[in-house]
Design a protein around this motif. Structure first.
Motif, short mmCIF file in Angstrom:
data_model
loop_
_atom_site.label_atom_id
_atom_site.label_comp_id
_atom_site.label_asym_id
_atom_site.label_seq_id
_atom_site.Cartn_x
_atom_site.Cartn_y
_atom_site.Cartn_z
N ASP A 100 0.80 -1.23 0.00
CA ASP A 100 0.00 0.00 0.00
C ASP A 100 0.83 1.28 0.00
OD1 ASP A 100 -2.37 -1.47 0.08
OD2 ASP A 100 -2.44 -1.45 2.26
N ASP A 111 0.66 7.90 -2.35
CA ASP A 111 0.83 6.72 -1.50
C ASP A 111 2.18 6.69 -0.79
OD1 ASP A 111 -1.60 6.07 -2.54
OD2 ASP A 111 -0.87 4.43 -3.79
N ARG A 114 2.07 6.85 3.09
CA ARG A 114 1.35 5.82 3.86
C ARG A 114 2.35 5.01 4.68
NH1 ARG A 114 -2.71 3.15 -0.64
NH2 ARG A 114 -4.29 4.81 -0.61
N SER A 117 -1.45 0.47 7.27
CA SER A 117 -2.69 0.10 6.59
C SER A 117 -3.63 -0.51 7.61
CB SER A 117 -2.40 -0.92 5.49
OG SER A 117 -1.54 -0.38 4.52
N SER A 164 2.43 -0.53 5.90
CA SER A 164 1.95 -0.43 4.52
C SER A 164 2.86 -1.08 3.49
CB SER A 164 1.71 1.04 4.15
OG SER A 164 0.68 1.57 4.95
N THR A 183 -8.43 1.65 5.24
CA THR A 183 -7.90 3.01 5.20
C THR A 183 -6.40 2.96 5.50
OG1 THR A 183 -8.23 5.31 5.90
CG2 THR A 183 -8.34 3.62 7.62
N TRP A 184 -5.76 4.12 5.45
CA TRP A 184 -4.31 4.18 5.62
C TRP A 184 -3.96 5.38 6.49
CZ3 TRP A 184 -7.16 3.50 1.34
CH2 TRP A 184 -7.10 2.21 0.76
N ARG A 186 -1.12 8.10 7.57
CA ARG A 186 -0.04 8.78 6.85
C ARG A 186 0.79 9.65 7.78
NH1 ARG A 186 -1.79 9.45 1.24
NH2 ARG A 186 -0.60 11.36 1.14
#
Length: 189
Positions: A100, A111, A114, A117, A164, A183-184, A186
């Protein structure tokens, strides 16, 4: 990996599933092959549901409130959560092995930040095919160096958080419908 049993209770999960079923759905996009997402059913075959703004706010608020525990567990300075995706996997749905974010294999700037995850199971995985359950659809992690595989059993309300950059997949659904939220988390860029 960080696992929380019953992150959402059963009644909340039933309510979330009902709204996903009622919501408008569209094929979930796959990213990484360009600036915008594309439908690529050879890579990812799953439906994303549009939910009410009230439900989106409720789920996001609950996830944001849990963010300090994720920061502590992973020792990562994550500060935001992307808008959750409400997913409906039907028989034949899957997502091939992928990462991810936070790896050189991910080329999208969006991305790159990230770090964690999240996946929340909304219903039960049951290979016997019980009502309101699904078979297949396992969340599987693979160590690219050793080939070792770890399968996580879907349980109603369970949250699974992981770095991730870990390679993971959702195996094909054999029967029933699998409902999940992803969702992620960050870092600030």
């Amino acid at each position: 990996m960080h696992v929380v049993e019953e992150f959402f209770d059963r009644s909340t999960c039933r309510r979330l599933i009902e709204e996903i079923r009622r919501g408008e759905t569209s094929a979930a996009l796959t990213y990484g092959k360009g600036v915008s997402g594309v439908i690529d059913e050879r890579t990812r075959k799953v439906f994303r549901a549009a939910v009410s703004s009230a439900l989106m706010t409720e789920v996001t608020t609950r996830l944001v409130a849990y963010l300090p525990r994720l920061r502590d567990h992973f020792d990562l300075p994550v500060s935001t959560i992307e808008e959750p995706q409400f997913l409906w996997y039907r028989p034949g749905s899957f997502f091939v092995a992928h990462q991810d974010g936070n790896t050189k294999m991910i080329q999208l700037e969006s991305d790159r930040l990230r770090r964690i995850s999240l996946s929340v199971f909304l219903n039960q995985q049951d290979e016997a095919g019980s009502a309101n359950c699904y078979s297949g659809g396992s969340l599987v992690f693979t160590d690219r160096m050793t080939g070792e595989r770890r399968e996580v059993q879907g349980e109603t309300g369970k949250l699974v958080a992981f770095r991730s950059e870990l390679t993971h997949e959702v195996t094909p659904i054999e029967s029933g419908d699998r409902f999940a939220i992803v969702t992620w988390c960050r870092i600030v860029g």
